[in-house]
Write an enzyme that holds these catalytic residues in place. Structure first.
Site, PDB file in Angstrom:
ATOM      1  N   ASP A 148       1.048  -1.095  -4.901  1.00  0.00           N
ATOM      2  CA  ASP A 148       0.232   0.070  -5.209  1.00  0.00           C
ATOM      3  C   ASP A 148       1.202   1.092  -5.817  1.00  0.00           C
ATOM      4  O   ASP A 148       1.903   1.804  -5.112  1.00  0.00           O
ATOM      5  CB  ASP A 148      -0.379   0.584  -3.892  1.00  0.00           C
ATOM      6  CG  ASP A 148      -1.034   1.946  -4.039  1.00  0.00           C
ATOM      7  OD1 ASP A 148      -1.170   2.426  -5.175  1.00  0.00           O
ATOM      8  OD2 ASP A 148      -1.406   2.508  -2.988  1.00  0.00           O
TER       9      ASP A 148
ATOM     10  N   ASP B  58       0.843  10.644   1.647  1.00  0.00           N
ATOM     11  CA  ASP B  58       0.624   9.739   0.508  1.00  0.00           C
ATOM     12  C   ASP B  58       0.519  10.579  -0.774  1.00  0.00           C
ATOM     13  O   ASP B  58      -0.470  10.505  -1.497  1.00  0.00           O
ATOM     14  CB  ASP B  58      -0.665   8.942   0.778  1.00  0.00           C
ATOM     15  CG  ASP B  58      -0.914   7.857  -0.261  1.00  0.00           C
ATOM     16  OD1 ASP B  58       0.014   7.543  -1.032  1.00  0.00           O
ATOM     17  OD2 ASP B  58      -2.051   7.339  -0.299  1.00  0.00           O
TER      18      ASP B  58
ATOM     19  N   SER C 106       0.811  -1.226   0.000  1.00  0.00           N
ATOM     20  CA  SER C 106       0.000   0.000   0.000  1.00  0.00           C
ATOM     21  C   SER C 106       0.842   1.273   0.000  1.00  0.00           C
ATOM     22  O   SER C 106       1.750   1.436   0.818  1.00  0.00           O
ATOM     23  CB  SER C 106      -0.884  -0.025   1.258  1.00  0.00           C
ATOM     24  OG  SER C 106      -1.294   1.283   1.593  1.00  0.00           O
ATOM     25  N   GLY C 107       0.481   2.204  -0.890  1.00  0.00           N
ATOM     26  CA  GLY C 107       1.174   3.495  -0.936  1.00  0.00           C
ATOM     27  C   GLY C 107       0.896   4.306   0.320  1.00  0.00           C
ATOM     28  O   GLY C 107       1.800   4.933   0.893  1.00  0.00           O
ATOM     29  N   LEU C 108      -0.374   4.270   0.748  1.00  0.00           N
ATOM     30  CA  LEU C 108      -0.720   5.009   1.965  1.00  0.00           C
ATOM     31  C   LEU C 108       0.091   4.495   3.156  1.00  0.00           C
ATOM     32  O   LEU C 108       0.692   5.275   3.908  1.00  0.00           O
ATOM     33  CB  LEU C 108      -2.223   4.847   2.253  1.00  0.00           C
ATOM     34  CG  LEU C 108      -2.688   5.340   3.627  1.00  0.00           C
ATOM     35  CD1 LEU C 108      -2.488   6.845   3.751  1.00  0.00           C
ATOM     36  CD2 LEU C 108      -4.140   4.972   3.890  1.00  0.00           C
TER      37      LEU C 108
ATOM     38  N   ARG D 140      -6.328   0.903 -12.142  1.00  0.00           N
ATOM     39  CA  ARG D 140      -7.284   1.363 -11.120  1.00  0.00           C
ATOM     40  C   ARG D 140      -8.074   2.546 -11.662  1.00  0.00           C
ATOM     41  O   ARG D 140      -7.493   3.543 -12.106  1.00  0.00           O
ATOM     42  CB  ARG D 140      -6.507   1.733  -9.872  1.00  0.00           C
ATOM     43  CG  ARG D 140      -7.247   2.552  -8.856  1.00  0.00           C
ATOM     44  CD  ARG D 140      -6.479   2.519  -7.555  1.00  0.00           C
ATOM     45  NE  ARG D 140      -6.753   3.628  -6.688  1.00  0.00           N
ATOM     46  CZ  ARG D 140      -6.183   3.799  -5.511  1.00  0.00           C
ATOM     47  NH1 ARG D 140      -5.276   2.921  -5.085  1.00  0.00           N
ATOM     48  NH2 ARG D 140      -6.482   4.843  -4.764  1.00  0.00           N
TER      49      ARG D 140
ATOM     50  N   HIS E 228     -12.504   1.709  -7.612  1.00  0.00           N
ATOM     51  CA  HIS E 228     -12.413   2.280  -6.269  1.00  0.00           C
ATOM     52  C   HIS E 228     -13.633   3.141  -5.972  1.00  0.00           C
ATOM     53  O   HIS E 228     -14.184   3.785  -6.872  1.00  0.00           O
ATOM     54  CB  HIS E 228     -11.138   3.122  -6.161  1.00  0.00           C
ATOM     55  CG  HIS E 228     -10.608   3.216  -4.756  1.00  0.00           C
ATOM     56  ND1 HIS E 228     -11.078   2.452  -3.729  1.00  0.00           N
ATOM     57  CD2 HIS E 228      -9.635   4.002  -4.214  1.00  0.00           C
ATOM     58  CE1 HIS E 228     -10.433   2.738  -2.610  1.00  0.00           C
ATOM     59  NE2 HIS E 228      -9.541   3.689  -2.876  1.00  0.00           N
TER      60      HIS E 228
ATOM     61  N   ASP F  76       0.779   3.822  -7.409  1.00  0.00           N
ATOM     62  CA  ASP F  76       0.251   5.184  -7.630  1.00  0.00           C
ATOM     63  C   ASP F  76       0.003   5.402  -9.127  1.00  0.00           C
ATOM     64  O   ASP F  76      -0.668   4.608  -9.753  1.00  0.00           O
ATOM     65  CB  ASP F  76       1.201   6.231  -7.034  1.00  0.00           C
ATOM     66  CG  ASP F  76       1.240   6.158  -5.504  1.00  0.00           C
ATOM     67  OD1 ASP F  76       0.328   5.524  -4.928  1.00  0.00           O
ATOM     68  OD2 ASP F  76       2.167   6.696  -4.892  1.00  0.00           O
TER      69      ASP F  76
ATOM     70  N   ASN G 268      -3.875  10.799  -1.799  1.00  0.00           N
ATOM     71  CA  ASN G 268      -4.759   9.699  -1.440  1.00  0.00           C
ATOM     72  C   ASN G 268      -6.200   9.997  -1.876  1.00  0.00           C
ATOM     73  O   ASN G 268      -6.687  11.114  -1.754  1.00  0.00           O
ATOM     74  CB  ASN G 268      -4.696   9.457   0.078  1.00  0.00           C
ATOM     75  CG  ASN G 268      -5.431   8.194   0.462  1.00  0.00           C
ATOM     76  OD1 ASN G 268      -6.632   8.203   0.675  1.00  0.00           O
ATOM     77  ND2 ASN G 268      -4.710   7.087   0.501  1.00  0.00           N
ATOM     78  N   SER G 269      -6.859   8.963  -2.347  1.00  0.00           N
ATOM     79  CA  SER G 269      -8.203   9.123  -2.908  1.00  0.00           C
ATOM     80  C   SER G 269      -9.221   9.602  -1.875  1.00  0.00           C
ATOM     81  O   SER G 269     -10.274  10.116  -2.232  1.00  0.00           O
ATOM     82  CB  SER G 269      -8.681   7.789  -3.479  1.00  0.00           C
ATOM     83  OG  SER G 269      -7.775   7.346  -4.439  1.00  0.00           O
TER      84      SER G 269
ATOM     85  N   LYS H 118       0.171  12.359  -7.212  1.00  0.00           N
ATOM     86  CA  LYS H 118      -1.209  12.093  -6.781  1.00  0.00           C
ATOM     87  C   LYS H 118      -1.339  12.389  -5.286  1.00  0.00           C
ATOM     88  O   LYS H 118      -0.350  12.666  -4.599  1.00  0.00           O
ATOM     89  CB  LYS H 118      -1.565  10.629  -7.061  1.00  0.00           C
ATOM     90  CG  LYS H 118      -0.548   9.596  -6.649  1.00  0.00           C
ATOM     91  CD  LYS H 118      -0.505   9.168  -5.207  1.00  0.00           C
ATOM     92  CE  LYS H 118      -1.823   8.873  -4.602  1.00  0.00           C
ATOM     93  NZ  LYS H 118      -1.726   7.701  -3.664  1.00  0.00           N
TER      94      LYS H 118
ATOM     95  N   GLU I 128      -3.008   3.879 -10.985  1.00  0.00           N
ATOM     96  CA  GLU I 128      -4.300   4.561 -10.959  1.00  0.00           C
ATOM     97  C   GLU I 128      -4.312   5.697 -11.969  1.00  0.00           C
ATOM     98  O   GLU I 128      -3.273   6.315 -12.237  1.00  0.00           O
ATOM     99  CB  GLU I 128      -4.605   5.056  -9.538  1.00  0.00           C
ATOM    100  CG  GLU I 128      -3.597   6.045  -8.972  1.00  0.00           C
ATOM    101  CD  GLU I 128      -3.695   6.197  -7.455  1.00  0.00           C
ATOM    102  OE1 GLU I 128      -3.469   5.178  -6.758  1.00  0.00           O
ATOM    103  OE2 GLU I 128      -3.974   7.314  -6.983  1.00  0.00           O
TER     104      GLU I 128
HETATM  105  C1  SPV Z   1      -3.453   2.541  -0.659  1.00  0.00           C
HETATM  106  O1  SPV Z   1      -3.532   1.598   0.107  1.00  0.00           O
HETATM  107  O2  SPV Z   1      -2.510   3.322  -0.658  1.00  0.00           O
HETATM  108  C2  SPV Z   1      -4.488   2.772  -1.636  1.00  0.00           C
HETATM  109  C3  SPV Z   1      -5.829   2.356  -1.333  1.00  0.00           C
HETATM  110  O3  SPV Z   1      -4.214   3.352  -2.632  1.00  0.00           O
HETATM  111  S1  SPV Z   1      -6.638   3.714  -0.715  1.00  0.00           S
HETATM  112  O4  SPV Z   1      -5.856   4.282   0.328  1.00  0.00           O
HETATM  113  O5  SPV Z   1      -7.894   3.164  -0.260  1.00  0.00           O
HETATM  114  O6  SPV Z   1      -6.830   4.665  -1.797  1.00  0.00           O
HETATM  115 MG    MG Z   2      -2.448   4.242  -2.650  1.00  0.00          MG
END
Ligand code: SPV
Ligand code: MG
Length: 538
Positions: A84, A57, A45-47, A158, A189, A86, A121-122, A119, A113
């Site tokens: 992930d 993130d 996971s990027g986050l 994504r 997502h 990005d 975080n979504s 980017k 994505e």
């Molecule tokens: C992550 O885990 O970094 C993701 C998923 O990209 S989310 O944080 O839900 O966008």
């Molecule tokens: Mg991410």
């Protein structure tokens, strides 16, 4: 059986005909924990990875820092990692290089994505984030697919159209374009707290290619709903980092507030559990295989007795802790062991056990020290027995070469016998050794066997004194373990000594070898001995 490649494992997960799950990890330790839990794959996971670095993130950690972390994660796990990735950290060219570097590190796939670099975080103002141009993003997917060397490496595309508020038609349009560009799966997502739009998408999508979801916001949805909707892969995207943050905050606050560890100890992993997760066992086995034998020797020091003939000197400590020339007897012995590379020492304590406070030793306590003798003490160390051991008394003072030469001698059990019967340094009544041959003073003398150890002088003149030191190898250890079992059945087990054990082995026909020396040791039994010891160490 050959292990399935990680890329193939990930592809199997994506294309499985039942719902599969992968779990977030953000460093080597968390990845290992995820694997141990039973998960078949890891979400890089990027986050979470940026969070464990303490940054946002928003591509603040460089992509090479991310890839370096993935290398640790991949090295300690056997399950595939889906990164992930990005936005692919740039344009098609950056994507090509990313795929190359991921394959080099055995990362099984990457998810990119359709947003713009850098980017964020979504779940932070998702609707304000600009989406990538469809053609440009398709070019990135194609570039990634064209540059992979392993056919099973997966690229998941994504779709962020629902997050950014562009609606279902746009999401479907993008997903289809990405599929056609070669994506191995589509991650749809959503940031809604209900799964409605994801389920609507899945229905329209109708299994055109594998579908992946991240139910972070719609977490209360029963998992069977995803199963029934034909979703292929669920990503639990951030639960390892969130679990650790909660635990760390709680423990940190508690220790800060109470300035003590006493209440937290039971709430946290033991240090041994960390060692386990780090694979300490494997290293131990490798050491046995690759390090020289000598370092595998462990020492057992019998030091349970007070030595009451030393009066007030042993009022608050056992004999082994008496100071001779600025160093305790035990310290001297341990220093000699260390010079020989022997760092694994077990001391059997009894009388005033707490006074034995030398760091780095294993201490075993003979709780019955008042009513028992040496063999009971020795048996307290049975758990520490190894295939190569040195055993000696804690009140022994000896020149270092004696131990060094003993290590060179052959035999499954070898006792050190001093043939200088007129040694003026000896007091007390050392054990008399009767051997198969007298010492001929040839330093290479071999094949001398012990016939008997005795306290009392026999009619025959002994061959020497046993100094209270012996070496035990693998087979010898087995004999001793068996003998202890037999002797334990005797009512007088508590009165038995090491000489009794050796005599028992001799009666059973086991060969006990003799290593002769000529003086240079002292058994500290009396105040006179202490004076002599001073000279000895000078
Ligand atoms: C992550 O885990 O970094 C993701 C998923 O990209 S989310 O944080 O839900 O966008
Ligand atoms: Mg991410």
């Amino acid at each position: 059986m050959a292990k399935t490649k990680k890329t193939k494992q990930l592809r199997n997960l994506l294309e499985s005909n039942k719902l599969e799950f992968i779990m977030e990890a953000h460093n080597g330790m968390s990845a290992r924990i995820v694997e141990n839990a039973g998960f078949k794959g890891v979400w890089g996971s990027g986050l979470s990875m940026s969070a464990q670095f303490g940054v946002r993130d928003s591509n603040e950690a460089s992509w090479t820092q991310v890839v370096d972390m993935l290398e640790f994660m991949s090295d300690v796990t056997n399950i595939p990692i889906l990164l992930d990735g990005d936005t692919g950290y740039g344009n098609f060219n950056n994507m090509r290089r990313l795929v190359m570097k991921l394959e080099q590190r055995d990362i099984a796939g990457v998810c990119i994505e359709d947003k713009q670099f850098p980017k964020t975080n979504s779940f932070i103002d998702g609707e304000k984030q600009p989406l990538a141009n469809i053609d440009e993003f398709c070019g990135k997917i194609k570039a990634g697919k064209d540059s992979q060397r392993d056919d099973d490496f997966c690229i998941v595309a994504r779709v962020e159209a629902l997050i950014a508020g562009w609606g279902m038609d746009e999401a479907l349009k993008r997903a289809e374009a990405y599929r056609k560009a070669g994506a191995n799966g589509i991650l749809i997502h959503s940031k809604l707290s209900r799964p409605d739009e994801v389920l609507a998408f899945a229905k329209e999508w109708a299994g055109r290619c594998p579908l992946v979801i991240v139910p972070t916001k719609y977490y209360s949805t029963p998992t069977d709903v995803f199963r029934e909707a034909g979703i292929n892969l669920v990503i639990w995207a951030n639960h390892m980092i969130r679990a650790s943050i909660t635990a760390m905050e709680k423990i940190s606050n508690q220790i800060f507030e109470f300035e003590s560890l006493v209440d937290v100890e039971d709430q946290i992993a033991t240090v041994n559990h960390i060692f386990e997760l780090q694979g300490a066992d494997e290293l131990k086995q490798a050491q046995d295989r690759y390090l020289s034998q000598q370092s595998n020797i462990n020492a057992i020091v019998l030091a349970a007795s007070r030595g009451s003939e030393l009066y007030e000197l042993t009022e608050d400590k056992p004999k082994t802790m008496i100071n001779i020339g600025g160093k305790t007897l035990l310290r001297r012995s341990i220093d000699e062991l260390k010079k020989l590379g022997i760092n694994n020492t077990t001391v059997i304590a009894g009388y005033k056990a707490n006074a034995i406070n030398i760091p780095g030793i294993n201490k075993r306590i003979n709780k019955q020290f008042k009513n028992s003798d040496e063999l009971t003490s020795f048996a307290c160390a049975e758990k520490d027995f190894s295939d190569d051991m040195l055993v000696f008394y804690g009140d022994l003072l000896f020149r270092g070469y004696i131990m060094r030469d003993l290590l060179e001698s052959s035999g499954e059990i070898v006792v050190v016998v001093d043939s200088a019967l007129d040694n003026p340094n000896l007091s007390g009544s050392p054990d008399l050794a009767f051997c198969s041959k007298k010492d001929d003073r040839n330093p290479f003398m071999q094949d001398v066997l012990l016939k008997k150890l005795a306290r009392q002088s026999d009619r025959n003149k002994p061959s020497g004194y046993w100094i209270g030191m012996l070496r035990i190898r693998k087979q010898g250890k087995k004999w001793i373990t068996k003998a202890l079992k037999e002797l334990r059945k005797r009512d007088d087990f508590n009165q038995l000594t090491i000489p009794d054990l050796l005599n028992h082995l001799i009666e059973k026909g086991k060969p006990i070898n003799v290593h002769y020396i000529d003086g240079h040791w002292l058994d500290v039994n009396s105040l006179d001995d202490i004076n002599r010891a001073g000279d000895f160490t000078a």
